[in-house]
Structure formats: C-alpha cells, structure tokens
Design an enzyme around this catalytic site. Structure first.
Site, PDB file in Angstrom:
ATOM      1  N   LYS A  41       0.810  -1.227   0.000  1.00 28.24           N
ATOM      2  CA  LYS A  41       0.000   0.000   0.000  1.00 28.24           C
ATOM      3  C   LYS A  41       0.837   1.268   0.000  1.00 28.24           C
ATOM      4  O   LYS A  41       0.505   2.274   0.629  1.00 28.24           O
ATOM      5  CB  LYS A  41      -0.987   0.011   1.184  1.00 28.24           C
ATOM      6  CG  LYS A  41      -1.859  -1.233   1.274  1.00 28.24           C
ATOM      7  CD  LYS A  41      -2.470  -1.656  -0.067  1.00 28.24           C
ATOM      8  CE  LYS A  41      -3.443  -0.634  -0.628  1.00 28.24           C
ATOM      9  NZ  LYS A  41      -3.881  -1.016  -2.011  1.00 28.24           N
ATOM     10  N   GLY A  43       2.072   2.537  -3.135  1.00 25.44           N
ATOM     11  CA  GLY A  43       2.137   3.031  -4.508  1.00 25.44           C
ATOM     12  C   GLY A  43       2.664   2.002  -5.487  1.00 25.44           C
ATOM     13  O   GLY A  43       3.153   2.355  -6.566  1.00 25.44           O
ATOM     14  N   LYS A  98       7.667  -7.676  -9.539  1.00 25.42           N
ATOM     15  CA  LYS A  98       7.198  -6.959  -8.354  1.00 25.42           C
ATOM     16  C   LYS A  98       7.385  -7.806  -7.102  1.00 25.42           C
ATOM     17  O   LYS A  98       7.257  -9.026  -7.144  1.00 25.42           O
ATOM     18  CB  LYS A  98       5.715  -6.621  -8.532  1.00 25.42           C
ATOM     19  CG  LYS A  98       4.973  -6.245  -7.253  1.00 25.42           C
ATOM     20  CD  LYS A  98       3.469  -6.242  -7.473  1.00 25.42           C
ATOM     21  CE  LYS A  98       2.740  -6.287  -6.129  1.00 25.42           C
ATOM     22  NZ  LYS A  98       1.284  -6.269  -6.282  1.00 25.42           N
ATOM     23  N   HIS A 100       7.033  -7.454  -2.416  1.00 26.08           N
ATOM     24  CA  HIS A 100       6.897  -6.684  -1.167  1.00 26.08           C
ATOM     25  C   HIS A 100       7.945  -7.129  -0.147  1.00 26.08           C
ATOM     26  O   HIS A 100       7.856  -6.762   1.029  1.00 26.08           O
ATOM     27  CB  HIS A 100       5.513  -6.899  -0.549  1.00 26.08           C
ATOM     28  CG  HIS A 100       4.391  -6.226  -1.285  1.00 26.08           C
ATOM     29  ND1 HIS A 100       4.496  -4.956  -1.806  1.00 26.08           N
ATOM     30  CD2 HIS A 100       3.120  -6.645  -1.563  1.00 26.08           C
ATOM     31  CE1 HIS A 100       3.347  -4.626  -2.385  1.00 26.08           C
ATOM     32  NE2 HIS A 100       2.507  -5.626  -2.248  1.00 26.08           N
ATOM     33  N   ARG A 122       6.120   5.180   1.332  1.00 23.50           N
ATOM     34  CA  ARG A 122       5.014   6.088   1.659  1.00 23.50           C
ATOM     35  C   ARG A 122       5.021   6.332   3.165  1.00 23.50           C
ATOM     36  O   ARG A 122       5.373   5.451   3.942  1.00 23.50           O
ATOM     37  CB  ARG A 122       3.697   5.419   1.244  1.00 23.50           C
ATOM     38  CG  ARG A 122       2.459   6.291   1.384  1.00 23.50           C
ATOM     39  CD  ARG A 122       1.224   5.479   0.998  1.00 23.50           C
ATOM     40  NE  ARG A 122       0.053   6.329   0.797  1.00 23.50           N
ATOM     41  CZ  ARG A 122      -1.162   5.867   0.516  1.00 23.50           C
ATOM     42  NH1 ARG A 122      -1.359   4.551   0.392  1.00 23.50           N
ATOM     43  NH2 ARG A 122      -2.180   6.693   0.351  1.00 23.50           N
ATOM     44  N   SER A 130      -4.266   2.810   4.669  1.00 22.71           N
ATOM     45  CA  SER A 130      -4.592   2.130   3.419  1.00 22.71           C
ATOM     46  C   SER A 130      -4.531   0.607   3.587  1.00 22.71           C
ATOM     47  O   SER A 130      -5.372  -0.132   3.074  1.00 22.71           O
ATOM     48  CB  SER A 130      -3.625   2.581   2.321  1.00 22.71           C
ATOM     49  OG  SER A 130      -3.961   2.009   1.088  1.00 22.71           O
ATOM     50  N   PHE A 221      -4.308   8.857 -10.679  1.00 16.51           N
ATOM     51  CA  PHE A 221      -5.199   7.951  -9.932  1.00 16.51           C
ATOM     52  C   PHE A 221      -6.532   7.778 -10.667  1.00 16.51           C
ATOM     53  O   PHE A 221      -7.006   6.650 -10.850  1.00 16.51           O
ATOM     54  CB  PHE A 221      -5.439   8.503  -8.518  1.00 16.51           C
ATOM     55  CG  PHE A 221      -6.292   7.602  -7.674  1.00 16.51           C
ATOM     56  CD1 PHE A 221      -5.722   6.549  -6.973  1.00 16.51           C
ATOM     57  CD2 PHE A 221      -7.660   7.799  -7.584  1.00 16.51           C
ATOM     58  CE1 PHE A 221      -6.511   5.699  -6.194  1.00 16.51           C
ATOM     59  CE2 PHE A 221      -8.451   6.970  -6.816  1.00 16.51           C
ATOM     60  CZ  PHE A 221      -7.871   5.911  -6.113  1.00 16.51           C
ATOM     61  N   MET A 224      -6.157   5.676 -13.912  1.00 14.71           N
ATOM     62  CA  MET A 224      -5.921   4.264 -13.615  1.00 14.71           C
ATOM     63  C   MET A 224      -7.151   3.597 -13.017  1.00 14.71           C
ATOM     64  O   MET A 224      -7.446   2.437 -13.302  1.00 14.71           O
ATOM     65  CB  MET A 224      -4.722   4.120 -12.661  1.00 14.71           C
ATOM     66  CG  MET A 224      -3.375   4.323 -13.354  1.00 14.71           C
ATOM     67  SD  MET A 224      -1.987   4.155 -12.203  1.00 14.71           S
ATOM     68  CE  MET A 224      -2.181   2.446 -11.656  1.00 14.71           C
ATOM     69  N   MET A 248      -8.504   0.154  -5.859  1.00 20.47           N
ATOM     70  CA  MET A 248      -8.039   1.539  -5.811  1.00 20.47           C
ATOM     71  C   MET A 248      -9.065   2.368  -5.034  1.00 20.47           C
ATOM     72  O   MET A 248     -10.168   2.606  -5.492  1.00 20.47           O
ATOM     73  CB  MET A 248      -7.834   2.074  -7.236  1.00 20.47           C
ATOM     74  CG  MET A 248      -6.748   1.319  -7.971  1.00 20.47           C
ATOM     75  SD  MET A 248      -6.312   2.049  -9.563  1.00 20.47           S
ATOM     76  CE  MET A 248      -5.494   3.560  -9.063  1.00 20.47           C
ATOM     77  N   LYS A 250      -8.483   5.554  -2.529  1.00 22.06           N
ATOM     78  CA  LYS A 250      -8.377   7.019  -2.550  1.00 22.06           C
ATOM     79  C   LYS A 250      -7.064   7.514  -3.141  1.00 22.06           C
ATOM     80  O   LYS A 250      -7.037   8.504  -3.851  1.00 22.06           O
ATOM     81  CB  LYS A 250      -8.535   7.590  -1.135  1.00 22.06           C
ATOM     82  CG  LYS A 250      -9.951   7.486  -0.577  1.00 22.06           C
ATOM     83  CD  LYS A 250     -10.033   8.202   0.770  1.00 22.06           C
ATOM     84  CE  LYS A 250     -11.429   8.114   1.361  1.00 22.06           C
ATOM     85  NZ  LYS A 250     -11.487   8.776   2.691  1.00 22.06           N
ATOM     86  N   GLY A 251      -5.952   6.848  -2.792  1.00 21.63           N
ATOM     87  CA  GLY A 251      -4.649   7.262  -3.303  1.00 21.63           C
ATOM     88  C   GLY A 251      -4.246   8.659  -2.883  1.00 21.63           C
ATOM     89  O   GLY A 251      -3.546   9.363  -3.607  1.00 21.63           O
TER      90      GLY A 251
END
Length: 287
Positions: A41, A43, A98, A100, A122, A130, A221, A224, A248, A250-251
């Site tokens: 979460k 980005g 990708k 994490h 972030r 998030s 945002f 997308m 998705m 709020k971003g």
C-alpha cells in the site's frame, strides 16, 4: 485460503505464501531484470503502470495488452495465480517484476545479477490506513478489525510482510551499495513529471517531454481507476475479495486523519520517533 500469518526469517508472512518460501527465495532473476519493491500500500500498482508506460514509450494501447499483475508478475504469488513460475521463466528479457519483500529477503539472484530496483516508500500513517482497508479484502491475511488492534499490530510489525520501519530503512541503507532508486509516494503526488523523468533516466530511457507528460496523464489515480488493465478489478477473487470496495480506494496524502484519534496519533508519534531514530531517512509526514 488460510487467514493466518507465520514468521519467516523474522518477518510476518501469510501462511499461503510462507509454505512456498523456498521457491520464492530461490527465484532466478536474470541480468537486466528490474524489480519494483515496496511495502504494501505504498504506490506499488502506480509504479508498475508508470514503469510499463516508460518501457513502452508511453504507448497506452500496448500497456492495455493485459492486466498489470500479468504484465509485471508478483514473485511471492507465482504459486497461487497466473502468471506462474513457468510463464515468468518464459518471459523475454528484460523482465519487470514486483515484490513486497524487505531488502534482506529479496532473492539473492537479484543482487548477484546487479539488477535495478525501484523502491517506493510512503509515510507510515497513510500506509497503515490504506493497509487496514486493503486487509478487509485480502483473503490470506487475518481480519484486520478492530482498527485500534490493527494499528498496534502494525507498530509491532505483526502484519503481512512485517515491519514497515525495517522495510523502509532497509532499502534506504542499501541504496548506495546496489542499483536502487528510492522514490517517495508523496513526491510522486507532488511532482509526478519530475519523478517519472527520474525513473525513466534510471531505466536508461531518454524520453521526450511530451511522452513524459503523456505517461503522467495516463498514470493519474483517476485515469488508472477507470482503466480495467490497471485497476486490478479482475484480480483473482479467491485472493482479493473486492465485493465491498475496489482495489483503488483514494490514493491520497493525509487520509490517515480519517482514522487516527488524537490519542492514537500521539502514541504512534512516540513509537515512530523511537523506531526511526537510528536512521537518516525522513518523510514529509502530513500533519
């Protein structure tokens, strides 16, 4: 799906991922591969779309060839969904992948081949906010409710993919030793064109300003969120149940204010200072 976490090499990880740890650890990166790594979460999907657009010179049609999770495979989930290991091994180089995983648990082959890594960080408050909403949907993580317990677990690193503090500090400390580009979510929001140019330069792409502007527009945002190839709306339902909320949400920067009480914020701030005091890493924390 098992809604349980287990500890792998000191990190909390979903049981469904942990049981396949050896395959993940032994993942064979190739020279030229690019790894997009983030704490959840922070980005991730946003950077996936930006990088795919950069690599394809801002061509929107090419970047709609498949959902983003197929274009840029998630190495921890190759045993749970398509594309699987076989398909990823068959992908032409250079591959964009990708993860994490924290820096010390990134498969060694990435460092052996001196692969480029793009890391997005972030601020902690927006990340936990998030993540709490996201964990309502994620089928292999425990129920995050109630919020106050989730916040405590986050501070202790007892959520999926472990401690946010260790994660962001780990990549920060290693960025001079490896090809790591460290990008802040907040900077990407504030100066998208500059950050996209920085990513393109890191990837060896010299794109004209009009192409960079096109990429910035296609990766907003709102754009997308309305692009089914970028918004993860058809992500496998057995992993992500989006019946109540979309992937998705709020971003935004500063959405934590909708969740934290004054007391929670004070406790969090004290803990944050303690956990970050040994690092030169600083965030533009929205107050």
């Amino acid at each position: 799906m098992q809604r349980r976490l287990t500890v792998v090499e000191g990190m909390a990880l979903a049981q469904d991922i942990a049981q396949n740890w050896q395959q993940i650890w032994n993942f064979q990166a190739r020279k030229g591969d690019v790894l997009l790594d983030t704490y959840p979460k922070s980005g991730t999907t946003w950077m996936q779309e930006i990088v795919d657009l950069i690599m394809n010179d801002g061509d929107e049609q090419i970047c709609r060839r498949a959902p983003v999770y197929e274009r840029i495979p998630f190495i921890e989930l190759l045993h749970l969904m398509k594309p699987g290991m076989e398909e990823v091994n068959a992908m032409p180089s250079p591959r964009i992948l990708k993860s994490h995983l924290p820096v010390h648990l990134v498969p060694p082959s990435f460092w052996r081949h001196d692969c480029k890594v793009i890391y997005v960080a972030r601020n902690a408050r927006d990340t936990v906010t998030s993540y709490y909403h996201f964990d309502q949907m994620l089928q292999f993580h425990p129920d995050p409710n109630p919020w106050e317990n989730y916040l405590e677990r986050f501070m202790k690193g007892e959520v999926g993919w472990g401690s946010w503090y260790d994660h962001v500090k780990g990549f920060w400390e290693m960025k001079e030793k490896h090809q790591i580009l460290y990008i802040f979510f907040e900077d990407l929001k504030k100066t998208p064109l500059q950050q996209i140019q920085k990513v393109a330069h890191f990837l060896g792409k010299n794109l004209p300003e009009e192409t960079l502007s096109q990429i910035a527009r296609l990766s907003t945002f709102d754009h997308m969120k309305n692009n089914p190839m970028a918004n993860n709306s058809d992500f496998p339902k057995e992993i992500l149940n989006q019946s109540k909320s979309g992937f998705m949400r709020k971003g935004k920067v500063g959405d934590w204010k909708t969740m934290f009480t004054v007391q929670q914020n004070e406790i969090f701030e004290d803990d944050y200072r303690r956990q970050m005091e040994d690092s030169s890493l600083t965030f533009h924390n929205p107050k």
